[in-house]
Design a protein around this motif. Structure first.
Motif, PDB file in Angstrom:
ATOM      1  N   GLY A  42     -14.156 -44.341-110.255  1.00 35.38           N
ATOM      2  CA  GLY A  42     -15.525 -44.337-110.657  1.00 35.38           C
ATOM      3  C   GLY A  42     -16.612 -43.892-109.772  1.00 35.38           C
ATOM      4  N   HIS A  43     -16.190 -43.591-108.453  1.00 35.59           N
ATOM      5  CA  HIS A  43     -17.194 -43.249-107.464  1.00 35.59           C
ATOM      6  C   HIS A  43     -16.521 -42.006-106.568  1.00 35.59           C
ATOM      7  CE1 HIS A  43     -19.418 -46.788-108.521  1.00 35.59           C
ATOM      8  NE2 HIS A  43     -18.153 -47.529-108.611  1.00 35.59           N
ATOM      9  N   ARG A  44     -17.306 -41.634-105.722  1.00 32.35           N
ATOM     10  CA  ARG A  44     -16.973 -40.501-104.844  1.00 32.35           C
ATOM     11  C   ARG A  44     -17.400 -41.155-103.489  1.00 32.35           C
ATOM     12  NH1 ARG A  44     -18.898 -36.196-101.753  1.00 32.35           N
ATOM     13  NH2 ARG A  44     -21.007 -36.584-102.666  1.00 32.35           N
ATOM     14  N   LEU A  45     -16.571 -41.086-102.419  1.00 28.62           N
ATOM     15  CA  LEU A  45     -16.765 -41.790-101.125  1.00 28.62           C
ATOM     16  C   LEU A  45     -17.540 -40.300-100.080  1.00 28.62           C
ATOM     17  CD1 LEU A  45     -16.755 -43.699 -98.870  1.00 28.62           C
ATOM     18  CD2 LEU A  45     -14.656 -42.652 -98.178  1.00 28.62           C
ATOM     19  N   VAL A  46     -18.868 -40.378-100.027  1.00 25.02           N
ATOM     20  CA  VAL A  46     -19.608 -39.691 -99.292  1.00 25.02           C
ATOM     21  C   VAL A  46     -19.369 -39.623 -97.714  1.00 25.02           C
ATOM     22  CG1 VAL A  46     -22.010 -38.522 -98.678  1.00 25.02           C
ATOM     23  CG2 VAL A  46     -21.339 -39.618-100.962  1.00 25.02           C
ATOM     24  N   LEU A  47     -19.271 -40.892 -97.288  1.00 26.75           N
ATOM     25  CA  LEU A  47     -19.248 -41.058 -95.935  1.00 26.75           C
ATOM     26  C   LEU A  47     -18.427 -42.563 -95.473  1.00 26.75           C
ATOM     27  CD1 LEU A  47     -20.109 -40.523 -92.907  1.00 26.75           C
ATOM     28  CD2 LEU A  47     -22.082 -41.842 -93.243  1.00 26.75           C
ATOM     29  N   LEU A  48     -17.744 -42.689 -94.603  1.00 26.89           N
ATOM     30  CA  LEU A  48     -17.355 -43.980 -94.119  1.00 26.89           C
ATOM     31  C   LEU A  48     -17.099 -43.613 -92.593  1.00 26.89           C
ATOM     32  CD1 LEU A  48     -16.362 -46.790 -94.830  1.00 26.89           C
ATOM     33  CD2 LEU A  48     -13.924 -45.768 -94.587  1.00 26.89           C
ATOM     34  N   ARG A  49     -17.541 -44.745 -91.845  1.00 22.25           N
ATOM     35  CA  ARG A  49     -17.509 -44.581 -90.554  1.00 22.25           C
ATOM     36  C   ARG A  49     -17.708 -46.070 -89.926  1.00 22.25           C
ATOM     37  NH1 ARG A  49     -22.717 -44.500 -87.504  1.00 22.25           N
ATOM     38  NH2 ARG A  49     -24.263 -45.044 -88.794  1.00 22.25           N
ATOM     39  N   VAL A  50     -17.034 -46.254 -88.538  1.00 19.78           N
ATOM     40  CA  VAL A  50     -17.012 -47.212 -88.082  1.00 19.78           C
ATOM     41  C   VAL A  50     -18.082 -47.435 -87.148  1.00 19.78           C
ATOM     42  CG1 VAL A  50     -15.858 -48.785 -85.787  1.00 19.78           C
ATOM     43  CG2 VAL A  50     -14.490 -47.289 -87.707  1.00 19.78           C
ATOM     44  N   VAL A  51     -18.809 -48.585 -87.411  1.00 16.29           N
ATOM     45  CA  VAL A  51     -20.297 -48.785 -86.314  1.00 16.29           C
ATOM     46  C   VAL A  51     -20.306 -49.775 -85.157  1.00 16.29           C
ATOM     47  CG1 VAL A  51     -21.572 -47.735 -88.549  1.00 16.29           C
ATOM     48  CG2 VAL A  51     -21.197 -50.396 -88.373  1.00 16.29           C
ATOM     49  N   GLY A  52     -19.027 -50.557 -85.360  1.00 16.69           N
ATOM     50  CA  GLY A  52     -18.970 -51.460 -84.238  1.00 16.69           C
ATOM     51  C   GLY A  52     -17.773 -52.451 -84.446  1.00 16.69           C
TER      52      GLY A  52
ATOM     53  N   SER B 155     -32.947 -37.122-107.227  1.00 13.11           N
ATOM     54  CA  SER B 155     -32.151 -36.440-108.240  1.00 13.11           C
ATOM     55  C   SER B 155     -30.878 -37.048-108.160  1.00 13.11           C
ATOM     56  CB  SER B 155     -32.003 -34.929-107.572  1.00 13.11           C
ATOM     57  OG  SER B 155     -31.560 -35.223-106.118  1.00 13.11           O
ATOM     58  N   SER B 156     -30.430 -38.091-107.529  1.00 15.65           N
ATOM     59  CA  SER B 156     -29.067 -38.532-107.404  1.00 15.65           C
ATOM     60  C   SER B 156     -29.045 -39.990-107.081  1.00 15.65           C
ATOM     61  CB  SER B 156     -28.197 -37.858-106.576  1.00 15.65           C
ATOM     62  OG  SER B 156     -28.754 -37.961-105.076  1.00 15.65           O
ATOM     63  N   SER B 157     -27.993 -40.681-107.583  1.00 14.91           N
ATOM     64  CA  SER B 157     -27.547 -42.178-107.003  1.00 14.91           C
ATOM     65  C   SER B 157     -26.588 -42.526-105.999  1.00 14.91           C
ATOM     66  CB  SER B 157     -27.879 -42.832-108.569  1.00 14.91           C
ATOM     67  OG  SER B 157     -26.729 -42.603-109.283  1.00 14.91           O
ATOM     68  N   GLY B 158     -26.745 -43.568-105.626  1.00 13.42           N
ATOM     69  CA  GLY B 158     -25.674 -43.907-104.527  1.00 13.42           C
ATOM     70  C   GLY B 158     -26.105 -45.485-104.213  1.00 13.42           C
ATOM     71  N   ARG B 159     -24.769 -45.743-103.453  1.00 11.86           N
ATOM     72  CA  ARG B 159     -25.101 -47.082-102.572  1.00 11.86           C
ATOM     73  C   ARG B 159     -24.740 -46.786-101.145  1.00 11.86           C
ATOM     74  NH1 ARG B 159     -23.965 -51.650-106.425  1.00 11.86           N
ATOM     75  NH2 ARG B 159     -25.112 -51.131-108.268  1.00 11.86           N
TER      76      ARG B 159
ATOM     77  N   ALA C 100     -10.973 -60.713 -84.727  1.00 17.95           N
ATOM     78  CA  ALA C 100     -11.700 -59.212 -84.174  1.00 17.95           C
ATOM     79  C   ALA C 100     -12.291 -58.830 -85.683  1.00 17.95           C
ATOM     80  CB  ALA C 100     -10.851 -58.585 -83.397  1.00 17.95           C
ATOM     81  N   VAL C 101     -13.235 -58.284 -85.498  1.00 12.54           N
ATOM     82  CA  VAL C 101     -14.305 -57.803 -86.610  1.00 12.54           C
ATOM     83  C   VAL C 101     -14.550 -56.061 -86.324  1.00 12.54           C
ATOM     84  CG1 VAL C 101     -16.344 -57.897 -87.945  1.00 12.54           C
ATOM     85  CG2 VAL C 101     -15.303 -59.801 -87.057  1.00 12.54           C
ATOM     86  N   ILE C 102     -14.332 -55.479 -87.072  1.00 10.64           N
ATOM     87  CA  ILE C 102     -14.651 -53.916 -87.300  1.00 10.64           C
ATOM     88  C   ILE C 102     -15.751 -53.961 -88.500  1.00 10.64           C
ATOM     89  CG2 ILE C 102     -12.577 -53.062 -88.673  1.00 10.64           C
ATOM     90  CD1 ILE C 102     -12.464 -50.715 -86.857  1.00 10.64           C
ATOM     91  N   ARG C 103     -16.620 -53.374 -87.984  1.00 12.88           N
ATOM     92  CA  ARG C 103     -17.680 -53.062 -88.873  1.00 12.88           C
ATOM     93  C   ARG C 103     -17.793 -51.605 -89.388  1.00 12.88           C
ATOM     94  NH1 ARG C 103     -20.556 -57.692 -89.002  1.00 12.88           N
ATOM     95  NH2 ARG C 103     -20.334 -58.943 -87.282  1.00 12.88           N
ATOM     96  N   LEU C 104     -17.937 -51.503 -90.604  1.00 14.89           N
ATOM     97  CA  LEU C 104     -17.928 -50.240 -91.213  1.00 14.89           C
ATOM     98  C   LEU C 104     -19.307 -49.918 -92.080  1.00 14.89           C
ATOM     99  CD1 LEU C 104     -14.353 -50.783 -92.677  1.00 14.89           C
ATOM    100  CD2 LEU C 104     -14.836 -48.921 -90.619  1.00 14.89           C
ATOM    101  N   ALA C 105     -19.554 -48.682 -92.129  1.00 12.83           N
ATOM    102  CA  ALA C 105     -20.751 -48.091 -92.892  1.00 12.83           C
ATOM    103  C   ALA C 105     -20.184 -46.943 -93.799  1.00 12.83           C
ATOM    104  CB  ALA C 105     -21.890 -47.647 -92.027  1.00 12.83           C
ATOM    105  N   GLY C 106     -20.680 -47.081 -95.096  1.00 15.20           N
ATOM    106  CA  GLY C 106     -20.309 -45.939 -96.242  1.00 15.20           C
ATOM    107  C   GLY C 106     -21.287 -45.673 -97.069  1.00 15.20           C
ATOM    108  N   LEU C 107     -21.168 -44.584 -97.611  1.00 11.14           N
ATOM    109  CA  LEU C 107     -22.074 -44.261 -98.704  1.00 11.14           C
ATOM    110  C   LEU C 107     -21.211 -43.627-100.038  1.00 11.14           C
ATOM    111  CD1 LEU C 107     -24.470 -41.998 -96.803  1.00 11.14           C
ATOM    112  CD2 LEU C 107     -24.899 -44.015 -97.262  1.00 11.14           C
ATOM    113  N   THR C 108     -21.491 -44.138-101.017  1.00 14.27           N
ATOM    114  CA  THR C 108     -20.892 -43.800-102.300  1.00 14.27           C
ATOM    115  C   THR C 108     -21.742 -43.265-103.429  1.00 14.27           C
ATOM    116  OG1 THR C 108     -20.793 -46.239-103.352  1.00 14.27           O
ATOM    117  CG2 THR C 108     -18.864 -45.312-101.960  1.00 14.27           C
ATOM    118  N   GLU C 109     -21.403 -42.463-104.083  1.00 16.25           N
ATOM    119  CA  GLU C 109     -21.988 -42.071-105.107  1.00 16.25           C
ATOM    120  C   GLU C 109     -21.029 -42.255-106.670  1.00 16.25           C
ATOM    121  OE1 GLU C 109     -24.227 -37.953-103.496  1.00 16.25           O
ATOM    122  OE2 GLU C 109     -22.246 -37.803-104.403  1.00 16.25           O
ATOM    123  N   PRO C 110     -21.731 -42.538-107.712  1.00 12.25           N
ATOM    124  CA  PRO C 110     -21.080 -42.693-109.025  1.00 12.25           C
ATOM    125  C   PRO C 110     -20.598 -41.439-109.598  1.00 12.25           C
ATOM    126  CG  PRO C 110     -23.446 -43.005-109.561  1.00 12.25           C
ATOM    127  CD  PRO C 110     -23.333 -42.845-107.901  1.00 12.25           C
ATOM    128  N   LEU C 111     -19.521 -41.456-109.948  1.00 13.57           N
ATOM    129  CA  LEU C 111     -18.815 -40.175-110.653  1.00 13.57           C
ATOM    130  C   LEU C 111     -19.746 -39.886-112.134  1.00 13.57           C
ATOM    131  CD1 LEU C 111     -15.222 -40.263-110.005  1.00 13.57           C
ATOM    132  CD2 LEU C 111     -16.964 -38.960-108.847  1.00 13.57           C
TER     133      LEU C 111
END
Length: 135
Positions: A100-110, A58-62, A124-135
């Motif tokens: 053009g997108h909506r941020l659903v989630l952004l968090r630091v994972v490492g 029912s929805s799309s996202g990345r 130094a590296v900060i690793r991030l994870a996120g979810l987006t949906e198109p508007l």
């Protein structure tokens, strides 16, 4: 429509450059895709990014996995760890407006630090994870 990776980077760059504490640690708005030739650290660069489909019926996202890399010339990790601590605060599920997108989630994972490379810079590296949906 802007690619979701570019939309997320642009919104995150705006958030980071608007933060006085981070700008002070960097000595200016020193956040780039690639640093200008001859730039002296400290500075941040956007690292690798991956976007995968996480669409449902029912929805799309990345789903995004990407990094921010902090660079320093100092001998120890103190400067890098101060940058990572501030980045973690700023990236803890912020309310970002994406083109053009909506941020659903952004968090630091490492986070990780590395020894000096052949140029003598530490990173130094900060690793991030996120979810987006198109508007």
């Amino acid at each position: 429509m802007t690619h979701p990776i570019l939309a997320l980077r642009s919104a995150l760059r705006a958030r980071l450059t608007a933060d006085a504490a981070l700008v002070s640690l960097l000595g200016g708005e020193r956040i780039w895709d690639e640093p200008p030739r001859g730039s002296d650290p400290p500075y941040l660069t956007f690292g690798e990014a991956v976007a995968r489909d996480w669409s449902t019926g029912s929805s799309s996202g990345r789903e995004h996995a990407f990094t921010l890399v902090a660079w320093s010339r100092q001998g120890g990790d103190a400067e890098l760890l101060a940058l990572l601590a501030r980045l973690e605060e700023l990236c803890a599920d912020p309310a970002l407006v994406l083109d053009g997108h909506r941020l659903v989630l952004l968090r630091v994972v490492g986070q990780e630090t590395g020894r000096p490379d052949k140029t003598g810079l530490r990173r130094a590296v900060i690793r991030l994870a996120g979810l987006t949906e198109p508007l």
